[in-house]
Design an enzyme around this catalytic site. Structure first.
Site, PDB file in Angstrom:
ATOM      1  N   ASP A  13     -47.038  27.306  67.045  1.00 17.68           N
ATOM      2  CA  ASP A  13     -47.598  28.319  67.949  1.00 17.68           C
ATOM      3  C   ASP A  13     -49.069  28.074  68.274  1.00 17.68           C
ATOM      4  O   ASP A  13     -49.824  29.022  68.533  1.00 17.68           O
ATOM      5  CB  ASP A  13     -47.430  29.736  67.355  1.00 17.68           C
ATOM      6  CG  ASP A  13     -45.982  30.045  67.067  1.00 17.68           C
ATOM      7  OD1 ASP A  13     -45.118  29.567  67.816  1.00 17.68           O
ATOM      8  OD2 ASP A  13     -45.717  30.761  66.081  1.00 17.68           O
ATOM      9  N   LYS A  16     -48.992  24.710  72.316  1.00 14.00           N
ATOM     10  CA  LYS A  16     -48.475  23.421  72.822  1.00 14.00           C
ATOM     11  C   LYS A  16     -47.919  23.582  74.242  1.00 14.00           C
ATOM     12  O   LYS A  16     -48.091  22.712  75.089  1.00 14.00           O
ATOM     13  CB  LYS A  16     -47.354  22.898  71.895  1.00 14.00           C
ATOM     14  CG  LYS A  16     -47.834  22.617  70.482  1.00 14.00           C
ATOM     15  CD  LYS A  16     -46.697  22.167  69.579  1.00 14.00           C
ATOM     16  CE  LYS A  16     -45.683  23.254  69.252  1.00 14.00           C
ATOM     17  NZ  LYS A  16     -46.194  24.395  68.474  1.00 14.00           N
ATOM     18  N   GLY A  40     -40.688  28.277  70.365  1.00 19.36           N
ATOM     19  CA  GLY A  40     -40.921  29.188  71.485  1.00 19.36           C
ATOM     20  C   GLY A  40     -42.211  28.740  72.140  1.00 19.36           C
ATOM     21  O   GLY A  40     -43.290  28.942  71.584  1.00 19.36           O
ATOM     22  N   HIS A  41     -42.108  28.066  73.278  1.00 13.66           N
ATOM     23  CA  HIS A  41     -43.288  27.508  73.946  1.00 13.66           C
ATOM     24  C   HIS A  41     -43.558  28.300  75.220  1.00 13.66           C
ATOM     25  O   HIS A  41     -42.731  28.323  76.130  1.00 13.66           O
ATOM     26  CB  HIS A  41     -43.069  26.017  74.259  1.00 13.66           C
ATOM     27  CG  HIS A  41     -42.881  25.185  73.028  1.00 13.66           C
ATOM     28  ND1 HIS A  41     -42.560  23.856  73.055  1.00 13.66           N
ATOM     29  CD2 HIS A  41     -42.998  25.506  71.709  1.00 13.66           C
ATOM     30  CE1 HIS A  41     -42.478  23.398  71.808  1.00 13.66           C
ATOM     31  NE2 HIS A  41     -42.729  24.383  70.986  1.00 13.66           N
ATOM     32  N   GLN A 223     -42.890  23.117  66.575  1.00 11.76           N
ATOM     33  CA  GLN A 223     -43.487  23.479  65.273  1.00 11.76           C
ATOM     34  C   GLN A 223     -44.850  22.784  65.113  1.00 11.76           C
ATOM     35  O   GLN A 223     -45.520  22.575  66.107  1.00 11.76           O
ATOM     36  CB  GLN A 223     -42.538  23.147  64.104  1.00 11.76           C
ATOM     37  CG  GLN A 223     -41.282  24.022  64.075  1.00 11.76           C
ATOM     38  CD  GLN A 223     -40.161  23.540  64.977  1.00 11.76           C
ATOM     39  OE1 GLN A 223     -39.763  22.395  64.926  1.00 11.76           O
ATOM     40  NE2 GLN A 223     -39.641  24.417  65.822  1.00 11.76           N
ATOM     41  N   ASP A 332     -61.192  32.126  73.154  1.00 10.19           N
ATOM     42  CA  ASP A 332     -61.529  33.453  73.696  1.00 10.19           C
ATOM     43  C   ASP A 332     -61.148  34.592  72.744  1.00 10.19           C
ATOM     44  O   ASP A 332     -61.780  35.642  72.749  1.00 10.19           O
ATOM     45  CB  ASP A 332     -60.803  33.667  75.039  1.00 10.19           C
ATOM     46  CG  ASP A 332     -59.299  33.468  74.915  1.00 10.19           C
ATOM     47  OD1 ASP A 332     -58.887  32.351  74.546  1.00 10.19           O
ATOM     48  OD2 ASP A 332     -58.538  34.416  75.158  1.00 10.19           O
ATOM     49  N   VAL A 413     -59.644  28.636  76.940  1.00  9.95           N
ATOM     50  CA  VAL A 413     -60.314  29.940  76.841  1.00  9.95           C
ATOM     51  C   VAL A 413     -59.453  31.072  77.416  1.00  9.95           C
ATOM     52  O   VAL A 413     -59.947  32.158  77.693  1.00  9.95           O
ATOM     53  CB  VAL A 413     -61.705  29.909  77.537  1.00  9.95           C
ATOM     54  CG1 VAL A 413     -62.668  29.036  76.744  1.00  9.95           C
ATOM     55  CG2 VAL A 413     -61.604  29.421  78.985  1.00  9.95           C
TER      56      VAL A 413
HETATM   57  P1  GDP Z   1     -46.528  27.008  71.186  1.00 13.48           P
HETATM   58  O1  GDP Z   1     -45.319  27.319  70.378  1.00 13.48           O
HETATM   59  O2  GDP Z   1     -47.443  26.049  70.484  1.00 13.48           O
HETATM   60  O3  GDP Z   1     -46.215  26.540  72.586  1.00 13.48           O
HETATM   61  O4  GDP Z   1     -47.336  28.380  71.326  1.00 13.48           O
HETATM   62  P2  GDP Z   1     -46.721  29.836  71.648  1.00 13.48           P
HETATM   63  O5  GDP Z   1     -46.314  29.881  73.061  1.00 13.48           O
HETATM   64  O6  GDP Z   1     -45.725  30.225  70.619  1.00 13.48           O
HETATM   65  O7  GDP Z   1     -47.985  30.753  71.369  1.00 13.48           O
HETATM   66  C1  GDP Z   1     -49.200  30.553  72.030  1.00 13.48           C
HETATM   67  C2  GDP Z   1     -49.557  31.852  72.773  1.00 13.48           C
HETATM   68  O8  GDP Z   1     -50.937  31.834  73.113  1.00 13.48           O
HETATM   69  C3  GDP Z   1     -48.826  32.020  74.077  1.00 13.48           C
HETATM   70  O9  GDP Z   1     -48.601  33.391  74.317  1.00 13.48           O
HETATM   71  C4  GDP Z   1     -49.797  31.457  75.117  1.00 13.48           C
HETATM   72  O10 GDP Z   1     -49.618  32.021  76.418  1.00 13.48           O
HETATM   73  C5  GDP Z   1     -51.108  31.894  74.531  1.00 13.48           C
HETATM   74  N1  GDP Z   1     -52.267  31.013  74.796  1.00 13.48           N
HETATM   75  C6  GDP Z   1     -52.302  29.666  74.917  1.00 13.48           C
HETATM   76  N2  GDP Z   1     -53.580  29.237  75.058  1.00 13.48           N
HETATM   77  C7  GDP Z   1     -54.351  30.354  75.029  1.00 13.48           C
HETATM   78  C8  GDP Z   1     -55.767  30.580  75.086  1.00 13.48           C
HETATM   79  O11 GDP Z   1     -56.582  29.667  75.171  1.00 13.48           O
HETATM   80  N3  GDP Z   1     -56.192  31.875  75.010  1.00 13.48           N
HETATM   81  C9  GDP Z   1     -55.326  32.924  74.878  1.00 13.48           C
HETATM   82  N4  GDP Z   1     -55.839  34.148  74.799  1.00 13.48           N
HETATM   83  N5  GDP Z   1     -54.000  32.751  74.806  1.00 13.48           N
HETATM   84  C10 GDP Z   1     -53.524  31.487  74.868  1.00 13.48           C
HETATM   85  P1  IMO Z   2     -43.140  26.428  67.899  1.00 10.45           P
HETATM   86  O1  IMO Z   2     -42.547  25.162  68.460  1.00 10.45           O
HETATM   87  C1  IMO Z   2     -44.018  28.768  64.314  1.00 10.45           C
HETATM   88  C2  IMO Z   2     -41.148  28.497  61.018  1.00 10.45           C
HETATM   89  C3  IMO Z   2     -40.339  29.738  60.679  1.00 10.45           C
HETATM   90  C4  IMO Z   2     -40.184  29.553  59.187  1.00 10.45           C
HETATM   91  C5  IMO Z   2     -40.019  28.042  59.046  1.00 10.45           C
HETATM   92  C6  IMO Z   2     -38.563  27.580  58.935  1.00 10.45           C
HETATM   93  O2  IMO Z   2     -43.036  27.594  68.788  1.00 10.45           O
HETATM   94  O3  IMO Z   2     -44.519  26.163  67.395  1.00 10.45           O
HETATM   95  P2  IMO Z   2     -36.583  27.378  60.705  1.00 10.45           P
HETATM   96  O4  IMO Z   2     -35.919  28.418  61.558  1.00 10.45           O
HETATM   97  O5  IMO Z   2     -37.211  26.268  61.473  1.00 10.45           O
HETATM   98  O6  IMO Z   2     -35.704  26.875  59.594  1.00 10.45           O
HETATM   99  O7  IMO Z   2     -37.771  28.181  59.968  1.00 10.45           O
HETATM  100  O8  IMO Z   2     -40.608  27.471  60.210  1.00 10.45           O
HETATM  101  N1  IMO Z   2     -41.054  28.051  62.427  1.00 10.45           N
HETATM  102  C7  IMO Z   2     -42.040  28.199  63.322  1.00 10.45           C
HETATM  103  N2  IMO Z   2     -43.243  28.815  63.211  1.00 10.45           N
HETATM  104  N3  IMO Z   2     -43.679  28.144  65.456  1.00 10.45           N
HETATM  105  C8  IMO Z   2     -42.497  27.499  65.570  1.00 10.45           C
HETATM  106  O9  IMO Z   2     -42.157  26.757  66.653  1.00 10.45           O
HETATM  107  C9  IMO Z   2     -41.591  27.552  64.490  1.00 10.45           C
HETATM  108  N4  IMO Z   2     -40.341  27.070  64.268  1.00 10.45           N
HETATM  109  C10 IMO Z   2     -40.032  27.370  63.005  1.00 10.45           C
HETATM  110  O10 IMO Z   2     -41.031  30.914  61.015  1.00 10.45           O
HETATM  111  O11 IMO Z   2     -41.387  29.914  58.531  1.00 10.45           O
HETATM  112 MG    MG Z   3     -44.301  28.986  69.617  1.00  6.04          MG
END
Ligand code: GDP
Ligand code: IMO
Ligand code: MG
Length: 432
Positions: A13, A16, A40-41, A223, A332, A413
């Site tokens: 999270d 990416k 979840g991207h 991840q 930010d 940001v």
């Molecule tokens: P990922 O799994 O690495 O793709 O990240 P996630 O989508 O799970 O979580 C990142 C969250 O932060 C998402 O809701 C993005 O829209 C948000 N996000 C990404 N970059 C920024 C940033 O620079 N600032 C803020 N406030 N939110 C961001």
């Molecule tokens: P993205 O790609 C954050 C965590 C789960 C749990 C552990 C094992 O969005 O960054 P699993 O279901 O994979 O066997 O769970 O890994 N986990 C993540 N945490 N971002 C993810 O993906 C994750 N995918 C799995 O919360 O701790």
């Molecule tokens: Mg994610």
């Protein structure tokens, strides 16, 4: 060989999805190499927020193709749902998405077993996403897996499900759980078969043909390195290799073909699920950062645990990842804080430790040591040049760079595509 990898350097999270979206305009193919729909991207396109779980985030760029590589575990229902979600948003998928024939299927019994195992782990619960990821990878390694190419022949498919079923029947019975029927499992998967089979290809030849034709390929990590089954905070990890080693096994490419590895880090730390998190903030700060950063799981909606930036953890990821460029996200979110802490090292049995130790028991004896930096207390989402950031924000970024010995080439940001400071424009020129 223009093969660019984007990898999370913390516990997932990191942002990416946004980084991939920013880089994808200069790319011809985006390929997922590991994980499954535990990911979840999030990508923000105009006023729409799209969350991708299984299909590469690059799908939102109409000029490119996407591949789900052999190292990914695919829940067929989840795949079809995501294809439908994208189609409903007007995005053409069917002609642009390819799935490797060696990718393993997440079967309905994997999902169920994931929940059963978690329920019985008690205080050792991992906090999985409940998607059956670990159980599907478990079967792959145990050689009980069913792969995409098995969808080509129903008799063979049924035969495999029947062969593996006694193991599961026995297991479910011994747990006092309902035993599943082979026919029901087969039908549930087979319902999706006509949608998925046309996408199934020899993924290894596919990617090599693309690379040989000079196409630019981006490998999308899911991840993060600290959730890697080998290098993360085991057993509180996922069951695959998010680290760049997973690119080679997950896509069938050579390490020599990787040209750049962009590591993505948040300006603070988060973790969802259980496991060691030494810099986790106490309340009420934990909840405040969660609220400012919108730190709720993009897959499960769970509240993410929030804490300070941990240089000790990042140093381990840099050591493993061969990172050529870093992207620092969500700066930010820290704008409201009067002061910001950074963990510079741990103390472990009286010794200074600068790189994340392995072993949960060892980590439980370690204590984080912090340096405190002044906050900037003003909004920064409109800033586009590094030099226009408030001096305290620049100092914070520079301090992180000094502490980990790497430059932050992208500073994000805000969630939108344009809320990005690009310090090394080369990063956007992928044709190396
Ligand atoms: P990922 O799994 O690495 O793709 O990240 P996630 O989508 O799970 O979580 C990142 C969250 O932060 C998402 O809701 C993005 O829209 C948000 N996000 C990404 N970059 C920024 C940033 O620079 N600032 C803020 N406030 N939110 C961001
Ligand atoms: P993205 O790609 C954050 C965590 C789960 C749990 C552990 C094992 O969005 O960054 P699993 O279901 O994979 O066997 O769970 O890994 N986990 C993540 N945490 N971002 C993810 O993906 C994750 N995918 C799995 O919360 O701790
Ligand atoms: Mg994610």
């Amino acid at each position: 060989m223009p093969l660019l990898v984007v990898v999370g350097c913390q516990w997932g999270d990191e942002g990416k999805g946004k980084v991939i979206d920013c880089l994808a305009h200069d790319v011809d193919l985006v390929a997922r190499y590991q994980g499954g729909n535990n990911a979840g991207h999030t990508v923000i396109v105009g006023d729409r927020r799209i969350v991708l779980h299984l299909i590469p985030s690059g799908i939102l760029h109409p000029q490119l193709k996407c591949l789900i590589g052999g190292g990914v575990v695919v829940d067929p229902q989840a795949l079809v749902e995501e294809m439908d979600m994208l189609a409903a948003s007007g995005i053409e998928v069917q002609s642009r998405l390819f799935v490797s024939e060696t990718a393993h299927l997440i079967m309905p019994y994997h999902r169920k077993l994931d929940h059963m195992m978690e329920a019985r782990r008690g205080e050792n619960k991992i906090g999985t996403t409940g998607r059956g990821i670990g159980c599907a990878y478990g079967d792959k390694v145990a050689r009980h897996g069913i792969r995409m190419h098995d969808l080509r022949d129903k008799d063979q498919f049924v035969k495999k499900v029947k062969t593996f079923s006694p193991f599961y029947q026995h297991l479910f019975q011994s747990y006092g759980e309902d035993v599943w029927k082979v026919d029901e499992v087969v039908e549930e998967v087979w319902e999706t078969r006509d949608r998925i089979l046309p996408l199934v290809v020899d993924g290894v030849s596919f990617i090599h043909e693309q690379l040989s034709a000079g196409r630019r390929v981006l490998a999308e990590g899911a991840q993060g390195i600290l959730l890697d089954v080998d290098f993360g905070t085991y057993p509180f990890v996922t069951s695959s290799n998010p680290s760049p080693g997973g690119v080679c096994t997950g896509l069938g490419v050579s390490p020599r073909q990787i040209s750049k590895v962009v590591g993505v880090v948040k300006a603070y730390s988060t973790r969802v699920g259980a496991g060691p998190f030494l810099t986790e903030c106490a309340e009420p700060l934990n909840s405040q950062i969660r609220e400012w950063g919108g730190e709720f799981g993009a897959t499960t909606g769970r509240a993410r645990r929030c804490g300070w930036f941990d240089c000790v953890a990042l140093r381990r990821s840099l050591q493993i990842g061969g990172i050529t460029n870093l992207a620092l996200m969500k700066l930010d979110v820290l704008s409201n804080l009067p002061e910001i802490r950074v963990c510079t090292h741990y103390l472990l049995d009286g010794r200074k430790v600068e790189i994340l130790p392995f072993g949960v028991e060892t980590l439980s004896r370690a204590e984080p040591v912090y340096e405190t930096f002044p906050g900037w207390n003003e909004p920064i989402r409109k800033v586009r040049e590094f030099d226009d950031l408030p001096p305290q924000a620049r100092n914070y970024v520079k301090a992180l760079e000094d502490l980990v010995g790497a430059q932050m080439d992208i500073v994000s940001v805000g969630p939108d595509r344009d809320e990005t400071i690009v310090r090394d424009k080369e990063i956007f020129h992928h044709s190396l």
